[in-house]
Design a protein around this motif. Structure first.
Motif, PDB file in Angstrom:
ATOM      1  N   LEU A   1      -5.010   1.958  44.139  1.00 45.16           N
ATOM      2  CA  LEU A   1      -6.439   1.894  44.409  1.00 45.16           C
ATOM      3  C   LEU A   1      -6.782   2.398  45.805  1.00 45.16           C
ATOM      4  O   LEU A   1      -7.930   2.519  46.179  1.00 45.16           O
ATOM      5  CB  LEU A   1      -6.961   0.458  44.245  1.00 45.16           C
ATOM      6  N   GLY A   2      -5.728   2.696  46.569  1.00 45.27           N
ATOM      7  CA  GLY A   2      -5.933   3.070  47.968  1.00 45.27           C
ATOM      8  C   GLY A   2      -6.880   4.230  48.188  1.00 45.27           C
ATOM      9  O   GLY A   2      -7.746   4.182  49.046  1.00 45.27           O
ATOM     10  N   ASP A   3      -6.737   5.278  47.349  1.00 46.79           N
ATOM     11  CA  ASP A   3      -7.578   6.448  47.569  1.00 46.79           C
ATOM     12  C   ASP A   3      -9.042   6.159  47.244  1.00 46.79           C
ATOM     13  O   ASP A   3      -9.930   6.811  47.741  1.00 46.79           O
ATOM     14  CB  ASP A   3      -7.069   7.653  46.772  1.00 46.79           C
ATOM     15  N   ARG A   4      -9.260   5.167  46.386  1.00 42.56           N
ATOM     16  CA  ARG A   4     -10.644   4.844  46.043  1.00 42.56           C
ATOM     17  C   ARG A   4     -11.239   3.775  46.941  1.00 42.56           C
ATOM     18  O   ARG A   4     -12.383   3.808  47.291  1.00 42.56           O
ATOM     19  CB  ARG A   4     -10.741   4.441  44.573  1.00 42.56           C
ATOM     20  N   LEU A   5     -10.435   2.806  47.302  1.00 41.49           N
ATOM     21  CA  LEU A   5     -10.976   1.730  48.129  1.00 41.49           C
ATOM     22  C   LEU A   5     -10.786   1.982  49.623  1.00 41.49           C
ATOM     23  O   LEU A   5     -11.295   1.236  50.455  1.00 41.49           O
ATOM     24  CB  LEU A   5     -10.349   0.381  47.749  1.00 41.49           C
TER      25      LEU A   5
ATOM     26  N   PHE B   1       6.243  -4.554  51.607  1.00 47.60           N
ATOM     27  CA  PHE B   1       5.264  -3.464  51.529  1.00 47.60           C
ATOM     28  C   PHE B   1       4.370  -3.504  52.749  1.00 47.60           C
ATOM     29  O   PHE B   1       4.349  -4.501  53.495  1.00 47.60           O
ATOM     30  CB  PHE B   1       4.435  -3.601  50.253  1.00 47.60           C
ATOM     31  N   TRP B   2       3.637  -2.407  52.960  1.00 44.53           N
ATOM     32  CA  TRP B   2       2.644  -2.395  54.045  1.00 44.53           C
ATOM     33  C   TRP B   2       1.318  -1.909  53.508  1.00 44.53           C
ATOM     34  O   TRP B   2       1.239  -1.189  52.506  1.00 44.53           O
ATOM     35  CB  TRP B   2       3.102  -1.528  55.220  1.00 44.53           C
ATOM     36  N   LEU B   3       0.257  -2.310  54.187  1.00 41.95           N
ATOM     37  CA  LEU B   3      -1.090  -1.989  53.759  1.00 41.95           C
ATOM     38  C   LEU B   3      -1.872  -1.634  55.026  1.00 41.95           C
ATOM     39  O   LEU B   3      -1.981  -2.440  55.937  1.00 41.95           O
ATOM     40  CB  LEU B   3      -1.695  -3.230  53.089  1.00 41.95           C
ATOM     41  N   ASP B   4      -2.369  -0.410  55.077  1.00 43.52           N
ATOM     42  CA  ASP B   4      -3.101   0.055  56.259  1.00 43.52           C
ATOM     43  C   ASP B   4      -4.580   0.143  55.898  1.00 43.52           C
ATOM     44  O   ASP B   4      -4.985   0.954  55.081  1.00 43.52           O
ATOM     45  CB  ASP B   4      -2.547   1.432  56.656  1.00 43.52           C
ATOM     46  N   THR B   5      -5.381  -0.723  56.485  1.00 46.36           N
ATOM     47  CA  THR B   5      -6.789  -0.787  56.098  1.00 46.36           C
ATOM     48  C   THR B   5      -7.687   0.080  56.967  1.00 46.36           C
ATOM     49  O   THR B   5      -8.885   0.118  56.784  1.00 46.36           O
ATOM     50  CB  THR B   5      -7.302  -2.235  56.208  1.00 46.36           C
TER      51      THR B   5
ATOM     52  N   VAL C   1      -9.126   8.289  51.694  1.00 48.69           N
ATOM     53  CA  VAL C   1      -7.795   8.452  52.268  1.00 48.69           C
ATOM     54  C   VAL C   1      -7.027   9.557  51.561  1.00 48.69           C
ATOM     55  O   VAL C   1      -6.973   9.609  50.338  1.00 48.69           O
ATOM     56  CB  VAL C   1      -7.008   7.128  52.172  1.00 48.69           C
ATOM     57  N   PHE C   2      -6.472  10.450  52.361  1.00 53.35           N
ATOM     58  CA  PHE C   2      -5.633  11.524  51.818  1.00 53.35           C
ATOM     59  C   PHE C   2      -4.233  11.374  52.368  1.00 53.35           C
ATOM     60  O   PHE C   2      -4.018  10.672  53.340  1.00 53.35           O
ATOM     61  CB  PHE C   2      -6.188  12.886  52.221  1.00 53.35           C
ATOM     62  N   ALA C   3      -3.338  12.101  51.780  1.00 54.96           N
ATOM     63  CA  ALA C   3      -1.958  12.117  52.246  1.00 54.96           C
ATOM     64  C   ALA C   3      -1.402  10.703  52.349  1.00 54.96           C
ATOM     65  O   ALA C   3      -0.759  10.341  53.308  1.00 54.96           O
ATOM     66  CB  ALA C   3      -1.848  12.827  53.600  1.00 54.96           C
ATOM     67  N   VAL C   4      -1.744   9.913  51.386  1.00 51.82           N
ATOM     68  CA  VAL C   4      -1.210   8.560  51.362  1.00 51.82           C
ATOM     69  C   VAL C   4      -0.046   8.554  50.385  1.00 51.82           C
ATOM     70  O   VAL C   4      -0.197   8.936  49.238  1.00 51.82           O
ATOM     71  CB  VAL C   4      -2.274   7.568  50.877  1.00 51.82           C
ATOM     72  N   HIS C   5       1.071   8.153  50.857  1.00 53.23           N
ATOM     73  CA  HIS C   5       2.243   8.194  49.988  1.00 53.23           C
ATOM     74  C   HIS C   5       2.896   6.841  49.934  1.00 53.23           C
ATOM     75  O   HIS C   5       3.022   6.168  50.932  1.00 53.23           O
ATOM     76  CB  HIS C   5       3.274   9.186  50.516  1.00 53.23           C
ATOM     77  N   SER C   6       3.323   6.522  48.767  1.00 49.42           N
ATOM     78  CA  SER C   6       4.125   5.305  48.685  1.00 49.42           C
ATOM     79  C   SER C   6       5.583   5.718  48.559  1.00 49.42           C
ATOM     80  O   SER C   6       6.334   5.184  47.790  1.00 49.42           O
ATOM     81  CB  SER C   6       3.676   4.458  47.490  1.00 49.42           C
ATOM     82  N   THR C   7       5.928   6.747  49.279  1.00 50.46           N
ATOM     83  CA  THR C   7       7.317   7.222  49.235  1.00 50.46           C
ATOM     84  C   THR C   7       8.040   6.811  50.500  1.00 50.46           C
ATOM     85  O   THR C   7       7.435   6.348  51.448  1.00 50.46           O
ATOM     86  CB  THR C   7       7.374   8.756  49.130  1.00 50.46           C
TER      87      THR C   7
END
Lengths: 181, 707
Positions: free
Chosen positions: B56-60, B72-76, B143-149
């Motif tokens: 949901l990161g790219d939408r929220l 895990f990490w979460l960058d708001t 948000v762009f270039a968000v990777h869960s890699t």
């Protein structure tokens, strides 16, 4: 054990003393002298520059309130200065009034609307002759005008009477105004 | 027996749980009224609604990634939080967040409570019972270039040496991620540990101003250059590496046409931002590892007009900006600072001949502030200054004391526009429509504003003309929605005129003449009454609101207690940005055509229709019926037709002035622009929700310096 009872007793007594003190103090400050008066401003029209001008009257304060009916009576009696004009139609009576917080609700007879000469200018003069006068009474901040006990949109088709109105400086001669109190 | 009872109970419990889950599966999530499609249904964990956060990161508007198999990490955008599967809390750099439920993985997705997520992102969450929907509202970062890699693993979370080991298996299981995994598994996992990793590129929109945020996992340095042909911003981030290139899937928005990311040098990441036009920018360091590059709006032009008792200064910008005004003494002046703007035209100054405005200066005061100084002849009070801003710019109204000589004047004092930009803005507004007609040249476009006013009819040229003849010559009212309100009617007779004439009849006569003229001119005219009937004030105002009128004009005649008042006045209220302009235009033309005493335009807060109308509104008082001369004058049909002509010219002038000033109102915007606006609102790009992360001022300041 005994020691604790004494401490509790002292605390209770202390609190009582403070409460009594506060009561006495507030009581003291609200007590007024028997014949307190207040000066109110009556707003009339001045033809030469088409503004509202004031004449002051001294009215009595009874039980912490000013009799708004009496003030309207004085306004309807008209100005003492011959240059001034009463800007309320003839035959108008104040039927009753009451206060809702700081809003004075005034119920006028049908003549206020029916005998009004019309025109937005005249209507503004009439409405604010009343509103500015009544808001010059300490404690009154706004006025709601009813006709024959009913809420009306306006007296003559312009000024919105569905909501309380407050003092309007625009119609008043610049040197005068709400400073009279 | 006992075990059977237990079994029945167990089955019932299971069924209950299943029904419960199914019920929640039917819940939809909306973000600013757009449905958010989720990879998996929300779940109830420990009594809280939780959602799958992985995708949901790219939408929220947040970045999310796995550090290890269980952390895990979460960058708001304002902070980075870390968490663990099974844990009831998140750790931020400033505070620990209580989740109220454990972070759990179901069907390969990590579930976190939605209320906490909304809170961290500064979004409002509400429950819509009727539609069984959860609604999030607020400003969202894109948000762009968000990777869960693995490339994103914050180095403070996992020792660098452990990276290779921790990597191999990202937690998530979707196809797209699997492909990323295989790509990044290509043996390049060993990177210089001293280099920062770019974690996210986010687009933020505040009003219409766009910003680009660069977030890395440690300190970074930015080096930015603005290049022309094509206009683009090149952002070099030194000592940084980026995740393996991925298609950003960027669609042009606003000024930004494209975003390109590359590893320019082994230790330099380059972001190229392709722009629609050249503009200034402002870099803001939000923290050591976080930068925002704000793209300025451009000042496209300034127009100053004297309109009766007011001077109107229109500063047109390519988007909405925050104006800040400051009244200063010695010498008297009004300073207007537009934050987040660039002046591409050269700085300039001019002296003006106006009773209120002595001169004007425009310059780029700071890299992100265009300053306009209005030199005043006299001291103004804050009440005399009205500042209104829209997506098209800022309009400043300086209310003058209404004096006879000034009040009859109305003309353009000064115009300063950027021909290129005027054209471009014009074109931008047309974008998306089937606008295949050949466009006019730049120069013609630029000059259109000034010539507009000259083309309106003058009171002299219409002398002796009928309303139909005048109507045929009006140029700016075509297709405009105009509501005409003849005052009073029926038993509500209005003021008494001479010879037993009532105001209501004169009002209707003038109004019907205005209607004929407007119809001839091709306007979309509506009447609140066309006969002698009683219409409530409420219905009159409602008529204009319902029709979304471009102009609402109430026609009256006046009366006083003094019998000696005479002249024309127009009443208005700042119920709409353009009400004053409408009032001034009507007053000006009426006075010129009727050649009467000019009582000016007046602000009245207490008139019913002005109070209840939401469109540009003015109430015209043509003349005093109880005055000796005027009362007789308006008994003449020819004089009433003159009044109608004056009103027609006033209406035409109003619309001409709107075009000339370059300010378009909501009512003036064409359908396309409306659609764009709605779209922008839907995307959460317009609004007053919490702007995040930076301390820029967002308020209009009007204050007066001490003596």
């Amino acid at each position: 054990m005994k020691k604790r009872t004494i401490v509790y007793g002292a605390v209770v007594l202390g609190v009582c003393a403070v409460l009594v003190g506060v009561w006495l103090w507030t009581r003291e400050s609200t007590v007024v002298g028997p014949a307190r008066t207040v000066t109110v401003s009556l707003y009339f029209g001045l033809a030469s520059n088409e503004t509202l001008v004031t004449e002051t009257r001294v009215v009595e304060v009874v039980d912490e309130t000013v009799d708004i009916g009496k003030v309207i009576e004085l306004l309807l009696e008209g100005p003492r200065d011959p240059r001034y004009v009463r800007v309320i139609p003839q035959g108008v009576r104040l039927l009753d009034w009451h206060l809702e917080g700081k809003v004075a609700v005034l119920n006028f007879s049908r003549e206020l609307a029916e005998r009004h000469p019309g025109g937005s200018f005249a209507e503004l003069q009439t409405v604010f002759s009343i509103v500015n006068t009544v808001t010059s009474i300490p404690g009154v901040e706004a006025v709601r005008i009813l006709v024959e006990g009913e809420e009306v949109e306006s007296l003559a088709g312009h000024v919105d009477l569905t909501e309380p109105l407050d003092y309007s400086p625009e119609l008043v001669q610049p040197s005068q105004g709400q400073s009279a109190e | 027996m006992k075990s059977r009872i237990f079994l029945v109970f167990f089955v019932l419990l299971l069924g209950f749980l299943a029904v419960n889950q199914a019920a929640y599966a039917a819940i939809t999530l909306y973000l600013n009224d757009v449905e958010v499609d989720m990879p998996a249904a929300p779940r109830i964990i420990a009594g809280r609604v939780t959602v799958p956060v992985d995708f949901l990161g790219d939408r929220l508007g947040y970045a999310f990634g796995w550090s290890t198999e269980t952390t895990f990490w979460l960058d708001t955008g304002t902070d980075v939080y870390t968490g663990k599967i099974g844990s009831w809390s998140l750790d931020g750099s400033q505070r620990e967040i209580n989740l109220g439920a454990p972070a759990e993985v179901h069907d390969g997705y990590l579930y976190l409570p939605l209320p906490v997520l909304a809170d961290l992102l500064g979004l409002q969450l509400s429950w819509d019972t009727a539609n069984r929907a959860l609604r999030l509202t607020g400003v969202v970062r894109q948000v762009f270039a968000v990777h869960s890699t693995e490339s994103d693993i914050p180095s403070d979370e996992v020792p660098v040496g452990a990276v290779g080991a921790a990597l191999g298996k990202p937690y998530t299981h979707t196809a797209s991620d699997a492909s990323t995994e295989s790509k990044s598994d290509g043996g390049e996992t060993v990177v210089d540990p001293s280099l920062a990793r770019i974690r996210a590129i986010a687009l933020v929109r505040e009003n219409t101003r766009q910003s680009l945020e660069v977030v890395a996992d440690r300190d970074i340095e930015l080096n930015i250059s603005l290049l022309q042909e094509p206009p683009r911003l090149v952002i070099d981030i030194s000592k940084a590496v980026m995740p393996p290139a991925e298609n950003l899937n960027f669609s042009p928005q606003g000024l930004i046409k494209n975003l390109r990311l590359s590893q320019f040098q082994p230790d330099v990441v380059r972001i190229v931002v392709d722009l629609g036009r050249i503009t200034g920018y402002q870099v803001e360091q939000l923290s050591n590892n976080r930068f925002a590059v704000h793209l300025n709006e451009v000042v496209a032009g300034i127009n100053i007009v004297r309109e009766g008792g007011a001077v109107i200064v229109s500063i047109r910008t390519t988007g909405e900006v925050q104006p800040e005004t400051l009244l200063l003494r010695e010498p008297n002046r009004l300073v207007v600072d537009l934050h987040g703007t660039t002046l591409i035209m050269p700085a300039t100054s001019a002296s003006l001949s106006d009773p209120l405005l002595r001169g004007v200066r425009v310059s780029q005061f700071q890299p992100h502030i265009v300053r306009t100084v209005l030199e005043l002849e006299k001291l103004l009070t804050p009440e005399q200054v009205t500042v209104v801003s829209s997506k098209d710019g800022t309009e400043i109204l300086l209310a003058d004391e209404v004096s006879e000589e000034v009040n009859s004047v109305s003309h353009t004092l000064w115009t300063y526009t950027d021909p290129e930009l005027t054209f471009e803005v014009f074109q931008a507004e047309q974008e998306g429509t089937s606008f295949d007609e050949p466009t006019e040249s730049h120069a013609e476009m630029a000059s259109i504003g000034i010539e507009d006013l000259a083309k309106t009819l003058s009171p002299q040229t219409v002398r002796g003309m009928t309303v139909e003849e005048v109507g045929a010559q009006l140029k700016y009212v075509k297709n405009k929605v105009i509501v005409i309100d003849p005052g009073h009617g029926g038993i509500e007779v209005g003021a008494a005129g001479r010879q037993g004439v009532w105001e209501k009849d004169l009002n209707l006569d003038v109004a019907l003449a205005v209607e004929r003229g407007l119809r001839r001119a091709g306007a979309d005219v509506h009447m609140t009454r066309s006969a002698d009937v009683l219409v409530s004030l409420h219905d009159r105002a409602e008529c204009a609101n319902a029709k979304k009128a471009d102009a609402f004009i109430s026609i009256h005649f006046n009366a006083s207690y003094f019998k000696q008042a005479k002249g024309t006045e127009t009443l208005f209220r700042h119920n709409h940005v353009f009400s004053q302009l409408l009032a001034a235009s009507l007053q000006r033309m009426l006075v010129d055509v009727l050649e009467t005493v000019d009582r000016g335009i007046k602000v009245r807060e207490d008139l019913y229709i002005l109070r209840h109308s939401q469109v540009p509104t003015a109430l015209v008082e043509v003349g005093f019926l109880d005055h000796e001369e005027e009362g007789v004058r308006f008994l003449e049909p020819a004089e009433r037709e003159k009044a109608a002509v004056g009103i027609l010219l006033g209406i035409d002038r109003f619309f001409a002035r709107m075009e000339a000033g370059g300010m378009s109102s909501a009512a003036d915007m064409d359908a396309e622009a409306d659609t764009q606006l709605e779209q922008a609102e839907v995307n959460g790009q317009v609004g007053n929700g919490p702007a995040h992360g930076n301390g820029r001022e967002a308020s209009t300041v009007e204050e007066q310096e001490g003596p």
